[in-house]
Scaffold this active site. Structure first.
Site, PDB file in Angstrom:
ATOM      1  N   CYS A 338       0.793  -1.236   0.000  1.00 19.14           N
ATOM      2  CA  CYS A 338       0.000   0.000   0.000  1.00 19.14           C
ATOM      3  C   CYS A 338       0.825   1.286   0.000  1.00 19.14           C
ATOM      4  O   CYS A 338       0.461   2.214  -0.724  1.00 19.14           O
ATOM      5  CB  CYS A 338      -1.040   0.005   1.117  1.00 19.14           C
ATOM      6  SG  CYS A 338      -0.703  -1.029   2.523  1.00 19.14           S
ATOM      7  N   ARG A 367       7.427 -10.883   5.330  1.00 18.37           N
ATOM      8  CA  ARG A 367       7.104 -10.604   6.715  1.00 18.37           C
ATOM      9  C   ARG A 367       7.803 -11.617   7.601  1.00 18.37           C
ATOM     10  O   ARG A 367       7.787 -12.807   7.307  1.00 18.37           O
ATOM     11  CB  ARG A 367       5.592 -10.682   6.947  1.00 18.37           C
ATOM     12  CG  ARG A 367       4.859  -9.604   6.164  1.00 18.37           C
ATOM     13  CD  ARG A 367       3.369  -9.685   6.378  1.00 18.37           C
ATOM     14  NE  ARG A 367       2.704  -8.748   5.480  1.00 18.37           N
ATOM     15  CZ  ARG A 367       1.399  -8.666   5.326  1.00 18.37           C
ATOM     16  NH1 ARG A 367       0.608  -9.466   6.025  1.00 18.37           N
ATOM     17  NH2 ARG A 367       0.865  -7.799   4.497  1.00 18.37           N
ATOM     18  N   GLN A 385       0.697 -11.339  -2.773  1.00 17.52           N
ATOM     19  CA  GLN A 385      -0.708 -10.977  -2.580  1.00 17.52           C
ATOM     20  C   GLN A 385      -1.322 -10.585  -3.911  1.00 17.52           C
ATOM     21  O   GLN A 385      -0.659  -9.963  -4.738  1.00 17.52           O
ATOM     22  CB  GLN A 385      -0.817  -9.761  -1.659  1.00 17.52           C
ATOM     23  CG  GLN A 385      -0.317  -9.989  -0.262  1.00 17.52           C
ATOM     24  CD  GLN A 385      -0.409  -8.709   0.548  1.00 17.52           C
ATOM     25  OE1 GLN A 385       0.118  -7.671   0.139  1.00 17.52           O
ATOM     26  NE2 GLN A 385      -1.073  -8.769   1.673  1.00 17.52           N
ATOM     27  N   ASP A 387      -2.994  -8.097  -4.592  1.00 17.46           N
ATOM     28  CA  ASP A 387      -3.304  -6.870  -3.875  1.00 17.46           C
ATOM     29  C   ASP A 387      -3.895  -5.813  -4.806  1.00 17.46           C
ATOM     30  O   ASP A 387      -3.601  -5.788  -5.996  1.00 17.46           O
ATOM     31  CB  ASP A 387      -2.001  -6.331  -3.276  1.00 17.46           C
ATOM     32  CG  ASP A 387      -2.251  -5.557  -1.994  1.00 17.46           C
ATOM     33  OD1 ASP A 387      -3.419  -5.422  -1.597  1.00 17.46           O
ATOM     34  OD2 ASP A 387      -1.264  -5.092  -1.409  1.00 17.46           O
ATOM     35  N   HIS A 389      -5.440  -1.494  -4.380  1.00  7.74           N
ATOM     36  CA  HIS A 389      -5.886  -0.393  -3.538  1.00  7.74           C
ATOM     37  C   HIS A 389      -6.800   0.499  -4.349  1.00  7.74           C
ATOM     38  O   HIS A 389      -6.438   0.945  -5.429  1.00  7.74           O
ATOM     39  CB  HIS A 389      -4.685   0.358  -2.982  1.00  7.74           C
ATOM     40  CG  HIS A 389      -3.858  -0.518  -2.099  1.00  7.74           C
ATOM     41  ND1 HIS A 389      -2.743  -1.170  -2.544  1.00  7.74           N
ATOM     42  CD2 HIS A 389      -4.044  -0.920  -0.810  1.00  7.74           C
ATOM     43  CE1 HIS A 389      -2.252  -1.917  -1.564  1.00  7.74           C
ATOM     44  NE2 HIS A 389      -3.022  -1.802  -0.511  1.00  7.74           N
ATOM     45  N   LYS A 473     -11.896  -4.541   8.883  1.00  7.75           N
ATOM     46  CA  LYS A 473     -11.796  -5.448   7.744  1.00  7.75           C
ATOM     47  C   LYS A 473     -13.053  -6.299   7.610  1.00  7.75           C
ATOM     48  O   LYS A 473     -13.786  -6.494   8.566  1.00  7.75           O
ATOM     49  CB  LYS A 473     -10.638  -6.442   7.935  1.00  7.75           C
ATOM     50  CG  LYS A 473      -9.330  -5.857   8.309  1.00  7.75           C
ATOM     51  CD  LYS A 473      -8.245  -6.935   8.296  1.00  7.75           C
ATOM     52  CE  LYS A 473      -8.347  -7.875   9.457  1.00  7.75           C
ATOM     53  NZ  LYS A 473      -7.326  -8.933   9.423  1.00  7.75           N
ATOM     54  N   HIS A 519      -8.335  -1.412   0.791  1.00  8.59           N
ATOM     55  CA  HIS A 519      -7.345  -2.456   0.508  1.00  8.59           C
ATOM     56  C   HIS A 519      -8.141  -3.722   0.266  1.00  8.59           C
ATOM     57  O   HIS A 519      -9.072  -3.996   1.012  1.00  8.59           O
ATOM     58  CB  HIS A 519      -6.457  -2.757   1.716  1.00  8.59           C
ATOM     59  CG  HIS A 519      -5.783  -1.578   2.323  1.00  8.59           C
ATOM     60  ND1 HIS A 519      -4.422  -1.477   2.367  1.00  8.59           N
ATOM     61  CD2 HIS A 519      -6.257  -0.464   2.921  1.00  8.59           C
ATOM     62  CE1 HIS A 519      -4.088  -0.350   2.980  1.00  8.59           C
ATOM     63  NE2 HIS A 519      -5.182   0.277   3.335  1.00  8.59           N
TER      64      HIS A 519
END
Length: 647
Positions: A338, A367, A385, A387, A389, A473, A519
RNA sequence: GCCUUUGUAGCUCAGGGGUAGAGCACUUCCUUGGUAAGGAAGAGGUCCCGGGUUCAAUUCCCGGCAAAGGCUCCA
């Protein structure tokens, strides 16, 4: 005096004052009385042999009720504790609750160390206790007496538990030679426990706190029938066969290497291709939904994460910054995409007409996970991911959120996930220090999620304290083969990052406004998602996803050329197929293809070679008859189209 | 990270202080077989890594590394 008892079917029966649930059961039938484990009285689960409080509603609980099972297991925990105390005098006890499958007891064995070689002795002692048909006797005690008892016994854990209880609400239960602090309820006597097994042993911190003493947790399970124990153990065996780590190896999808490092998966050709198909599937779906792809590097300046707040929140518990040799600049392996995407948004002035701006990236993030937390593909240290945004105007949040929900549902459907749970993850009700951002923004974000989920008709559960540190979330959870719950897709509303990055767009009023960020990652992580697909399908992937869709099996090597011709034709129709050219009999080739879970087997022999056809066999189904390669390709095409829901 | 367990052939696993074992997979040969295992021969090992004890360690001890189950279920 008599009391009126209302049963679940609505019938009302009359009993003498002081009658127990067990008396009610006996008045209905002896068989029922034998099976009663506890009773729900006015909604509260109680001992079956306690006198009923007066007029009440009553539900008799047996093995068929979750609360009945819990009662049996809780009582079993007490008996196991008694067995342990008999075997290892002087040990101290923590807590011993029933759980989803069985129960555990946390024990401080002092200097003694217990291994799984001790299980047999524990089981034997347990059975010995149970055979005495012990009853569980309830006794109300004063706080002072309770403290005296456990002080004499020298059990500081129980004393700590008593400290947190109110005087007048403390009860002890005694069976045989063992008395425990316990709220109850318990089963009438131990004759209902017919089978017991100690399952495993683990270290568990007292009260779940890493800083406190680690106790030994013994997991065990009991059943009212020996056969049920055997069935349960068979089920565990079955689940092991579906384990993605085992199947991933068998299907040549991925591997790990000590030399590369723990938690860093290596994708083999078949696994990498499968991953690629998932990515393409998602890209297609996202393009249709108005997303644009971006790409960003795997590292970013430490300052980027100071701005985003990740450094402050996770800095200590993440991979530490890497430095440049000359200037000593610090960079982080990116734990999230992000911040990079925020900078893309900020790269030029944005108009309200540009919104929503949907930036998507299959971003690999790193991570740090504690070594003990690593688990196959489901928990790793480097993962990708799906991912994206979404930067939108405040008035677009709800609609955008709902569109994302649709996308997640599309994905789950294409992969045959029928059962999943949806969780609304909100802030901790008490401790708000874990979160960044203003109260007002959090309120707005939480409302937006609750409303969008409701408007989409999703059945949700609400969990407090499960929110991300920057926003609430909506999480999609799936259970794996062993019943463990994994979070897959997630959608998050975020008012905070736009503020930290000072993101702005020009509104229709020519003023500057702050966008809202969503997200979202429908797969979550590709690694974990694939792990769950493997376990969910036991390696029988949906046809569109599977590494090899068909294998051509020549009857003998006289027909290898004809088989190659068929495979070539299929390739032209975009079907993934190979030829089994081994010098083996057809029975053997079929067996191997069945075990490899190849969806279709195409047998080519004299007849097929002559007429240019194939004899089709479907995995797990059997012979589908003879058809032309073209007809087979159409059959595959139709099935895939159906699975993908028109994508 | 911590607790318990495990680490032997590509895979699944047996073994054990003194030439390293099985099944499957693999290679070669025989066989050319129609819907779930054809036959024979062969090749294959730093017994996870490092240290210690011992005449001798893959085996016993210590330390690492990796993997498994758990550390979320609150009398």
């Amino acid at each position: 005096m008599s009391i009126h008892v209302t049963l679940p079917d609505g019938s009302v029966r009359t009993y003498d004052q002081g009658a127990s649930a067990m008396d009610v059961a006996k008045s209905i039938s002896e068989g029922l009385a034998r099976n009663v484990l506890s009773a729900k009285v006015n909604g509260e689960v109680r001992d079956a042999n306690r006198p009923l409080p007066g007029d009440c509603t009553l539900q008799l609980l047996t093995w068929n009720d979750p609360e009945g099972k819990a009662t049996l297991w809780h009582s079993s925990a007490h008996v196991m504790a008694e067995a342990l105390e008999a075997l290892y005098p002087g040990i101290k006890f923590g807590i011993g609750p029933p759980i989803e499958n069985g129960f555990y007891y946390d024990v401080d064995f002092g200097e003694r160390s217990i291994g799984d070689g001790d299980f047999a002795a524990i089981e034997a002692k347990f059975k010995e206790q149970v055979s005495k048909k012990l009853t569980f006797d309830r006794k109300e005690v004063s706080k002072a007496d309770a403290i005296t008892y456990f002080t004499e016994k020298g059990d500081e854990y129980k004393l700590e538990l008593i400290e947190g209880l109110l005087d007048g609400q403390i009860t002890f239960y005694t069976q045989g030679n063992f008395t425990d602090l316990c709220r109850g309820p318990h089963i009438p006597d131990t004759s209902g426990i017919k089978a017991m097994k100690v399952l495993s042993l683990a270290g568990a911190y007292w009260r779940g706190d890493e800083k406190r003493k680690q106790l030994t947790r013994l997991y065990a399970i009991t059943f009212p029938k020996q056969k049920e124990l055997e069935e349960y153990l068979a089920l565990l065996e079955e689940a092991k066969k579906r384990d993605h780590r085992k199947l991933g190896k068998e299907l040549d999808l991925f591997t790990f290497s000590e030399r590369v490092g723990a938690g860093l998966p290596l994708w083999l050709p078949k696994g990498a291709a499968l991953r690629e198909r998932l990515i393409n599937f998602m890209k297609t779906a996202q393009e249709k939904a108005g997303y644009v792809q971006v790409a960003t590097p795997h590292i970013g300046s430490k300052a980027l994460y100071e701005t985003s707040g990740h450094w402050e929140k996770y800095g200590k518990d993440s991979f530490q910054p890497i430095s440049t040799p000359q200037e000593g600049e610090q960079f982080m392996l990116k734990p999230m995409n992000c911040p990079h995407h925020c900078e893309i948004f900020a790269s030029r002035p944005r108009s309200y007409k540009d919104l929503p701006l949907r930036l998507a990236e299959f971003g690999t993030v790193y991570r740090y996970e504690q070594s003990g937390e690593l688990h196959g593909l489901a928990r790793v240290r480097g993962f990708t991911q799906d991912d994206a945004h979404l930067f939108c105007r405040p008035d677009q949040v709800k609609e955008e959120f709902m569109k994302v929900i649709d996308l997640v549902l599309l994905v789950l459907r294409a992969l045959n996930f029928e059962t999943f749970e949806v969780q609304v993850s909100l802030r901790d009700k008490e401790d708000r220090s874990k979160y960044i951002g203003t109260e007002e923004n959090w309120e707005k974000a939480e409302q937006a999620i609750i409303e969008a989920a409701a408007a989409s008709g999703l059945k949700t559960t609400v969990e407090y304290g499960e929110a991300a540190f920057y926003g609430p979330k909506l999480d999609f959870m799936i259970k794996d083969a062993l019943g463990r719950r994994w979070q897959l897709g997630t959608i998050q509303v975020d008012y905070n990052l736009p503020e930290r990055f000072e993101l702005e767009y020009v509104g229709s009023d020519n003023g500057r406004h702050r966008p809202v960020m969503i997200h979202r990652a429908p797969f979550g992580s590709l690694e974990r998602f694939i792990a769950v697909i493997i376990e969910h399908t036991a390696g029988r992937f949906p046809l569109w996803l599977t590494p090899e869709q068909a294998i051509v099996l020549p009857i003998s090597d006289k027909y290898i050329d004809a088989a190659r011709q068929v495979a070539g034709d299929l390739k032209d129709s975009d079907i993934r197929a190979s030829v089994d050219e081994r010098n083996e009999k057809i029975g053997r080739k079929i067996r191997d293809a069945e075990l490899a879970k190849t969806p279709f087997m195409l047998v080519v022999g004299e007849k097929e070679a002559a007429e240019g056809s194939v004899s089709v066999r479907e995995q797990g189904q059997g012979d589908l008859g003879t058809m032309s390669p073209k007809a087979f390709a159409d059959l595959v095409g139709d099935r895939i189209a159906k699975q993908l829901g028109g994508l």
